[in-house]
Design an enzyme around this catalytic site. Structure first.
Site, short mmCIF file in Angstrom:
data_model
loop_
_atom_site.label_atom_id
_atom_site.label_comp_id
_atom_site.label_asym_id
_atom_site.label_seq_id
_atom_site.Cartn_x
_atom_site.Cartn_y
_atom_site.Cartn_z
CG ASN A 23 91.48 86.25 117.67
OD1 ASN A 23 92.19 86.46 119.42
ND2 ASN A 23 90.72 85.53 118.87
NE ARG A 92 93.52 78.13 123.55
CZ ARG A 92 93.07 76.77 124.02
NH1 ARG A 92 94.06 76.50 125.03
NH2 ARG A 92 93.01 76.15 123.12
N PRO A 122 90.30 72.29 125.06
CG PRO A 122 89.40 70.57 123.59
CD PRO A 122 89.27 71.45 124.58
CB ILE A 123 95.74 72.22 121.77
CG1 ILE A 123 96.27 71.30 122.73
CG2 ILE A 123 94.96 73.33 122.43
CD1 ILE A 123 97.70 71.73 122.98
CG ASP A 124 91.03 67.59 120.86
OD1 ASP A 124 90.76 68.19 121.31
OD2 ASP A 124 90.21 66.76 119.99
CD GLN A 125 90.58 67.21 115.57
OE1 GLN A 125 90.72 67.41 114.90
NE2 GLN A 125 90.12 66.19 117.17
CG ASP A 304 86.34 85.88 119.44
OD1 ASP A 304 85.64 84.94 120.66
OD2 ASP A 304 87.19 85.80 119.04
CB ILE A 326 82.06 78.31 120.14
CG1 ILE A 326 81.42 79.41 119.04
CG2 ILE A 326 83.51 78.16 120.30
CD1 ILE A 326 81.21 77.74 117.45
N1 EPU Z 1 88.50 73.01 120.22
C1 EPU Z 1 89.03 70.93 120.83
N2 EPU Z 1 90.28 70.65 120.25
C2 EPU Z 1 90.81 71.31 119.23
C3 EPU Z 1 90.59 72.74 119.05
C4 EPU Z 1 89.69 73.47 119.57
O1 EPU Z 1 87.80 71.01 120.91
O2 EPU Z 1 91.83 70.92 119.44
C5 EPU Z 1 87.03 73.15 120.55
C6 EPU Z 1 87.34 74.05 121.30
O3 EPU Z 1 87.63 73.47 122.56
C7 EPU Z 1 85.72 74.47 121.21
C8 EPU Z 1 85.93 74.58 119.68
O4 EPU Z 1 86.21 73.72 119.55
O5 EPU Z 1 84.99 74.52 121.32
C9 EPU Z 1 86.69 76.30 118.87
O6 EPU Z 1 87.81 76.67 119.08
P1 EPU Z 1 88.61 77.24 118.36
O7 EPU Z 1 90.41 75.93 118.16
O8 EPU Z 1 88.11 77.38 117.25
O9 EPU Z 1 89.36 78.00 119.39
P2 EPU Z 1 90.73 79.32 119.71
O10 EPU Z 1 91.71 79.18 118.02
O11 EPU Z 1 91.60 78.55 120.49
C10 EPU Z 1 90.28 81.38 118.73
C11 EPU Z 1 90.42 82.79 119.29
C12 EPU Z 1 89.19 82.72 120.05
C13 EPU Z 1 88.06 82.77 119.20
C14 EPU Z 1 88.21 81.56 118.85
C15 EPU Z 1 86.49 80.89 117.77
C16 EPU Z 1 92.25 82.85 119.05
C17 EPU Z 1 93.68 83.06 119.46
N3 EPU Z 1 91.86 83.05 119.55
O12 EPU Z 1 90.08 80.48 119.65
O13 EPU Z 1 88.99 84.11 120.88
O14 EPU Z 1 86.55 82.12 120.89
O15 EPU Z 1 88.74 81.03 117.98
O16 EPU Z 1 86.77 81.88 117.48
O17 EPU Z 1 92.18 83.34 117.74
C18 EPU Z 1 88.87 85.40 122.03
O18 EPU Z 1 89.26 86.65 121.18
O19 EPU Z 1 88.03 86.55 123.42
C19 EPU Z 1 89.51 84.52 122.54
C20 EPU Z 1 88.49 83.62 123.11
#
Ligand code: EPU
Length: 428
Positions: A23, A92, A122-125, A304, A326
């Site tokens: 990550n 992703r 989502p990626i709204d943030q 994870d 999460i």
């Molecule tokens: N979320 C939103 N809006 C956003 C972004 C996130 O509502 O714009 C929500 C997500 O739906 C979730 C929470 O916020 O419920 C946390 O999501 P986060 O953005 O932190 O996750 P991510 O950046 O997409 C990374 C890792 C994931 C890991 C999560 C949580 C990467 C590429 N992926 O995902 O890793 O589970 O952080 O720590 O860094 C894995 O390695 O198996 C994996 C899925």
């Protein structure tokens, strides 16, 4: 396509070396786009996500050399070529190309990311942050279009603590004009790792690893060398494997501080965990106690490791409850574990696990990366033969997993899927 076969019950011993953090890798590689001369990242894991990002950087004009560990990226001839389809949809983390290309070229077209299906992601943030910096963001036919005349530093409060949004906004902000402040930022070690690379490139970032990050934009960033941090989730997975069936397993190249929540839970279960500078030694407990676990943002228990530890808790003496705050639908592994005789109920965002049970080998499918890890653990514990398909998910995040397990004495190997099995996969 391949499957992994395991004959369970073999106690594991010896040492296993952990690779660079997936990550982090998936953010460090896109971050190189922001430099004007070559960037070398040392110690990358040999996983498919890294290979795909290498190909994507080449598609936009980068010259990339990867020897399986160290990657040198010359970003000088890169362009803001649109990437609406193709490989970008395979992972992703391709969303980091948005922040990096926006930061360097002030425009980007990136297909909406793929990756593990863990419920809505989502990626709204991320978009909220890009817009705060002055970008116009639209979603057209499954791709995100980003465009700015100039990027101007801004204050961004994240409504959800997000690793991806924190890193992506940092990538876009390092070459913006003026100061950006990210409030309610995520604090994961991977964020500090990316901030360290960017700082070595000449960026001005303060507060990475806390919930307020301040970035003063600079006009130019230069190349540098950077060594990636070890993968705390890969390390955690091997700790859980050792807790399940280890008779003394040394896990090398780790930062024990990054794994304190897991260490605490394993000790609560009676598992022996000894930590040194960059090593952790784990042995299973004769009788394991059940525990309750809630996943939280760092430094809480990582989502994870939720799936791997659920497989381990089938061996505890009593009822454990694992709640994922999460991703509240990250439970696709449970049906597969049940096929292997696990007694687990899912209620809302919790898995209720009754143990101990003797797991039985079965034909199961990894539906996502960490579900795959959970099935490997169950296979190592199970009676007889387990066959795991969906190995492409496991290969996204665990480098040389079969070789590493064999090095610990496991009876595990890969086989090509038969034609009939290939047909079944196509029909899924
Ligand atoms: N979320 C939103 N809006 C956003 C972004 C996130 O509502 O714009 C929500 C997500 O739906 C979730 C929470 O916020 O419920 C946390 O999501 P986060 O953005 O932190 O996750 P991510 O950046 O997409 C990374 C890792 C994931 C890991 C999560 C949580 C990467 C590429 N992926 O995902 O890793 O589970 O952080 O720590 O860094 C894995 O390695 O198996 C994996 C899925």
């Amino acid at each position: 396509m391949e499957k992994i076969k395991i004959i369970g019950g073999q106690p594991l011993q010896g040492s296993v070396r952990i690779n660079g953090a997936k990550n982090s890798a998936v953010a460090l590689i896109p971050a190189s786009i922001l430099a004007e001369s070559p960037v070398t990242i040392e110690g990358l894991p040999e996983i498919s996500d890294v290979e795909i990002l290498k190909d994507l950087l080449e598609e936009i004009g980068g010259t990339v050399h990867f020897d399986g560990q160290d990657m040198t990226i010359d970003p000088s001839n890169m362009t803001s070529m649109p990437l609406p389809n193709g490989k970008v949809k395979k992972l992703r983390a391709s969303y980091y190309l948005m922040g990096a290309m926006l930061g360097r070229f002030k425009k980007a077209v990136i297909g909406l990311p793929g990756g593990c299906h863990l419920g809505p992601r989502p990626i709204d943030q991320h978009i909220k942050g890009f817009e705060a910096l002055g970008a116009k963001v639209t979603n057209e036919q499954g791709a995100i279009y980003l465009q700015a005349d100039e990027l101007i530093g801004a204050r961004v409060y994240l409504d959800v603590v997000s690793v991806g949004a924190t890193i992506n906004i940092m990538l876009a902000a390092v070459r913006a004009k003026g100061r950006t402040v990210i409030e309610n930022a995520a604090k994961e070690p991977e964020i500090i790792d990316v901030a360290t690379l960017l700082t070595n490139m000449g960026a001005k970032i303060k507060g990475a690893g806390t919930d307020v990050i301040r970035i003063d934009g600079v006009e130019h960033l230069r190349g540098c060398r950077h060594t990636i941090i070890p993968d705390r989730i890969e390390a955690g997975t091997y700790m859980v494997i050792a807790a399940a069936i280890g008779e003394g397993v040394m896990i090398d190249n780790v930062i024990p501080h990054h794994l304190e929540s897991l260490t605490a839970k394993l000790r609560e279960m009676n598992v022996s965990v000894e930590t040194a500078d960059d090593q952790i030694f784990v042995s299973r407990a004769p009788i394991m106690k059940p525990v309750d676990i809630k996943t939280l943002v760092y430094p809480g228990f990582p989502t994870d490791l939720q799936q791997p530890i659920t497989a381990l808790l089938t061996q505890a003496n009593g009822t454990s409850v694992v709640t994922d705050t999460i991703y509240n639908a990250r439970f696709k592994h449970i049906d597969e574990l049940r096929r292997m005789n696990a007694r687990i109920k899912v209620e809302g965002s919790s898995a209720i696990i009754s143990g101990p049970v003797q797991l039985q080998g079965a034909k199961v499918r990894a539906t996502d990366l960490r579900a795959g890890a959970a099935l490997i653990i169950a296979g190592l514990l199970g009676n007889g033969l387990t066959e795991i398909t969906g190995v492409e998910h496991i290969d996204r995040g665990y480098s040389h997993v079969v070789e590493k397990l064999r090095g610990l004495g496991a009876n595990v190997w890969r086989e090509k899927l038969s034609e009939e099995e290939m047909e079944q996969v196509k029909n899924l």
